[in-house]
Design a protein around this motif. Structure first.
Motif, PDB file in Angstrom:
ATOM      1  N   ALA A 192       0.889  -1.263  -0.087  1.00  0.00           N
ATOM      2  CA  ALA A 192      -0.018  -0.019  -0.103  1.00  0.00           C
ATOM      3  C   ALA A 192       0.918   1.360  -0.271  1.00  0.00           C
ATOM      4  O   ALA A 192       2.131   1.044   0.687  1.00  0.00           O
ATOM      5  CB  ALA A 192      -0.943   0.153   1.201  1.00  0.00           C
ATOM      6  N   ILE A 193       0.486   2.466  -0.640  1.00  0.00           N
ATOM      7  CA  ILE A 193       1.077   3.525  -0.685  1.00  0.00           C
ATOM      8  C   ILE A 193       0.089   4.626   0.014  1.00  0.00           C
ATOM      9  O   ILE A 193      -0.974   4.737  -0.490  1.00  0.00           O
ATOM     10  CB  ILE A 193       1.577   4.019  -2.199  1.00  0.00           C
ATOM     11  CG1 ILE A 193       2.533   2.961  -2.813  1.00  0.00           C
ATOM     12  CG2 ILE A 193       2.046   5.317  -2.246  1.00  0.00           C
ATOM     13  CD1 ILE A 193       2.822   3.381  -4.292  1.00  0.00           C
ATOM     14  N   ASP A 194       0.593   5.344   0.948  1.00  0.00           N
ATOM     15  CA  ASP A 194      -0.322   6.277   1.627  1.00  0.00           C
ATOM     16  C   ASP A 194       0.271   7.860   1.374  1.00  0.00           C
ATOM     17  O   ASP A 194       1.493   8.035   1.315  1.00  0.00           O
ATOM     18  CB  ASP A 194      -0.232   6.096   2.915  1.00  0.00           C
ATOM     19  CG  ASP A 194      -0.929   4.570   3.437  1.00  0.00           C
ATOM     20  OD1 ASP A 194      -1.690   4.153   2.799  1.00  0.00           O
ATOM     21  OD2 ASP A 194      -0.441   4.028   4.337  1.00  0.00           O
ATOM     22  N   TYR A 195      -0.815   8.714   1.394  1.00  0.00           N
ATOM     23  CA  TYR A 195      -0.120  10.148   1.249  1.00  0.00           C
ATOM     24  C   TYR A 195      -0.740  10.639   2.714  1.00  0.00           C
ATOM     25  O   TYR A 195      -1.852  10.805   2.897  1.00  0.00           O
ATOM     26  CB  TYR A 195      -1.016  10.798  -0.057  1.00  0.00           C
ATOM     27  CG  TYR A 195      -0.485  12.266  -0.222  1.00  0.00           C
ATOM     28  CD1 TYR A 195       0.598  12.483  -0.650  1.00  0.00           C
ATOM     29  CD2 TYR A 195      -1.700  13.435   0.277  1.00  0.00           C
ATOM     30  CE1 TYR A 195       0.868  13.950  -0.869  1.00  0.00           C
ATOM     31  CE2 TYR A 195      -1.076  14.518   0.290  1.00  0.00           C
ATOM     32  CZ  TYR A 195       0.008  15.040  -0.333  1.00  0.00           C
ATOM     33  OH  TYR A 195       0.229  16.111  -0.791  1.00  0.00           O
ATOM     34  N   PHE A 196       0.069  11.489   3.102  1.00  0.00           N
ATOM     35  CA  PHE A 196       0.008  12.250   4.421  1.00  0.00           C
ATOM     36  C   PHE A 196      -0.698  13.391   4.117  1.00  0.00           C
ATOM     37  O   PHE A 196      -0.347  14.144   3.212  1.00  0.00           O
ATOM     38  CB  PHE A 196       1.224  12.722   5.288  1.00  0.00           C
ATOM     39  CG  PHE A 196       1.943  11.459   5.645  1.00  0.00           C
ATOM     40  CD1 PHE A 196       1.277  10.244   5.981  1.00  0.00           C
ATOM     41  CD2 PHE A 196       3.398  11.338   5.794  1.00  0.00           C
ATOM     42  CE1 PHE A 196       1.957   8.957   6.309  1.00  0.00           C
ATOM     43  CE2 PHE A 196       4.090  10.213   6.397  1.00  0.00           C
ATOM     44  CZ  PHE A 196       3.344   9.118   6.484  1.00  0.00           C
ATOM     45  N   LEU A 197      -1.717  13.760   4.913  1.00  0.00           N
ATOM     46  CA  LEU A 197      -2.642  15.124   4.671  1.00  0.00           C
ATOM     47  C   LEU A 197      -2.157  16.255   5.634  1.00  0.00           C
ATOM     48  O   LEU A 197      -2.664  16.381   6.804  1.00  0.00           O
ATOM     49  CB  LEU A 197      -4.164  14.673   5.015  1.00  0.00           C
ATOM     50  CG  LEU A 197      -4.688  13.401   3.991  1.00  0.00           C
ATOM     51  CD1 LEU A 197      -6.060  13.423   4.499  1.00  0.00           C
ATOM     52  CD2 LEU A 197      -4.630  13.883   2.570  1.00  0.00           C
ATOM     53  N   LYS A 198      -0.992  16.899   5.374  1.00  0.00           N
ATOM     54  CA  LYS A 198      -0.446  17.881   6.091  1.00  0.00           C
ATOM     55  C   LYS A 198      -0.069  17.630   7.653  1.00  0.00           C
ATOM     56  O   LYS A 198      -0.997  18.148   8.540  1.00  0.00           O
ATOM     57  CB  LYS A 198      -1.362  19.190   5.876  1.00  0.00           C
ATOM     58  CG  LYS A 198      -0.926  19.656   4.449  1.00  0.00           C
ATOM     59  CD  LYS A 198      -1.842  21.262   4.575  1.00  0.00           C
ATOM     60  CE  LYS A 198      -1.522  21.847   3.255  1.00  0.00           C
ATOM     61  NZ  LYS A 198      -0.162  22.370   2.929  1.00  0.00           N
ATOM     62  N   PRO A 199       0.673  16.687   7.753  1.00  0.00           N
ATOM     63  CA  PRO A 199       0.715  16.422   9.198  1.00  0.00           C
ATOM     64  C   PRO A 199       1.717  17.579   9.961  1.00  0.00           C
ATOM     65  O   PRO A 199       2.184  18.304   9.272  1.00  0.00           O
ATOM     66  CB  PRO A 199       1.525  15.116   9.216  1.00  0.00           C
ATOM     67  CG  PRO A 199       2.332  15.022   7.999  1.00  0.00           C
ATOM     68  CD  PRO A 199       1.461  15.803   6.987  1.00  0.00           C
ATOM     69  N   THR A 200       1.814  17.447  11.265  1.00  0.00           N
ATOM     70  CA  THR A 200       2.519  18.441  11.835  1.00  0.00           C
ATOM     71  C   THR A 200       3.818  17.831  12.563  1.00  0.00           C
ATOM     72  O   THR A 200       3.768  16.433  12.950  1.00  0.00           O
ATOM     73  CB  THR A 200       1.529  19.013  13.080  1.00  0.00           C
ATOM     74  OG1 THR A 200       1.104  18.213  13.926  1.00  0.00           O
ATOM     75  CG2 THR A 200       0.470  20.087  12.339  1.00  0.00           C
TER      76      THR A 200
END
Length: 400
Positions: A192-200
């Motif tokens: 699986a490939i995941d994309y982070f949604l603007k983490p801090t």
């Protein structure tokens, strides 16, 4: 297939045992084949399905008895059922709780019924009449029946069939031991490939800056069996890219605590990168797909720190990709993630976590997933500060 004798022909058919407290439909095991409430084609294209009625199990009349070599006739007008084979005869009626077995009147635990165009009959007393051996395993809620096709002892003379004496208190126990199969989920593997949604990100370079682009995670997992143990190998690579903001001399954001945690140094603006690779090897401890695992973490950065390495432990729940929806999660602790470059050593205590849900895209091998991911590190020795990465993600996976 378990064989009682080399010459026996095993006929697959469902079985019934009257038992107390059938809150859930039990499994039925006939000649080493599972027969569940959902119909399964077992022999000669016949569909056998068990149905629980009160404290009695019923199975299709014709499929069962013809598989045992008997002839079956049914008169729809009188609702009379007649089953015959050499040495045995049964007469009964739909809706009546009694039967004439070998000329003797016998009570039935439940009457035969007509359901969806098929006649279903209680099986313990009737199967014993046909020569079947019946056993109920209460601890596992499995009804076990074995039927052995009689083998002629000599030409022209049929071999006698030993029929256990039926009792009203409990089913007859087959004294020949044999293993009962355990239903376990099929091993799975995926990428699986995941994309982070603007983490801090919080660390000495970032007071809570949000990543602005190209944040991603690559995950793979493989279940397998070795040494009679269920294992899982899982690997995750998380990449966090974020800005170190600095507007020139005098801007407090430019001052960074160096390794060792003493004083501060001016660091101009740049795009920072943290990458964490975790590898987990787990042993299954519970269903569905829950593993106790050992972990290995490798951390690298793009701002001159030495690579860090550490071993840890934790628990992980892999997704159940044989279902439309499933959940997964992991939690690991690494007591010492450390490294050095000959001039100084650096180490953190690190906790990492991940949780999410999956959704299968129809019958394709693809699935969607989403959830939260993060880690937290505290000073073990010489760390300039602690750190955290956390945020939500979405991704696309492929079942292999």
């Amino acid at each position: 297939m378990f064989r009682f004798i080399a010459t026996c022909a095993i006929v697959a058919v469902a079985a019934l045992v009257p038992v107390a407290g059938l809150a859930k439909a039990p499994q039925i095991l006939y000649n080493d084949h599972h027969v569940l409430a959902k119909p399964i084609v077992l022999v000669n294209g016949r569909v056998l399905a068990a149905v629980a009625k009160g404290e009695t199990l019923l199975v299709p009349l014709r499929a069962m008895f013809e598989a045992m070599g008997a002839s079956v006739s049914y008169d729809a007008k009188s609702k009379r059922i007649e089953v015959r084979k050499p040495g045995a005869s049964i007469i009964l009626h739909v809706g009546e709780r009694s039967a004439v077995i070998d000329g003797q009147q016998r009570a039935l635990g439940s009457p035969p019924i007509l359901q969806n165009g098929r006649i279903l009959v209680p099986i313990r007393v009737l199967s014993e009449t046909m020569g079947a051996y019946v056993k109920w395993v209460p601890g596992r809620r499995i009804a076990v029946v074995r039927y052995v096709v009689p083998t002629p002892a000599a030409a022209g003379s049929p071999a006698p069939v030993t029929v256990p004496t039926p009792t009203s208190a409990a089913p007859v126990v087959n004294e020949t031991p044999f293993p009962l199969p355990k239903a376990t989920p099929k091993p799975e593997s995926f990428v699986a490939i995941d994309y982070f949604l603007k983490p801090t990100i919080y660390n000495e370079f970032s007071p809570g800056n949000s990543a602005n682009a190209n944040l991603f995670s690559l995950r793979t997992a493989q279940e397998f069996r070795a040494f009679q143990i269920h294992w899982a190998l899982d690997e995750t690579i998380d990449t966090w890219i974020y800005p170190h903001n600095c507007n020139g001399v005098g801007d407090p954001q430019c001052n960074v605590t160096p390794i060792g945690g003493v004083g501060s140094a001016f660091v101009p603006a740049f795009q920072a990168l943290d990458r964490t690779t975790e590898t987990h090897l787990g042993i299954k401890i519970a269903e569905p797909r829950i593993y106790l695992a050992a972990g290995m973490m490798v951390r690298t950065e793009r701002y001159g720190y030495p690579p860090l390495f550490g071993l840890g432990y934790g628990v992980m729940k892999l997704p159940d990709l044989d279902r439309p929806f499933s959940v997964f999660a992991s939690l690991f602790y690494y007591p010492r993630v450390k490294g050095g470059n000959g001039l100084y050593d650096l180490g953190y205590h690190v906790t990492s976590y991940r949780a999410g849900v999956t959704y299968n895209l129809g019958k394709s091998p693809l699935f969607l997933e989403g959830g939260i991911v993060g880690d937290r590190g505290s000073n073990a020795f010489n760390a300039p500060s602690g750190f955290t990465h956390n945020g939500a993600y979405v991704g696309l996976g492929l079942k292999i």
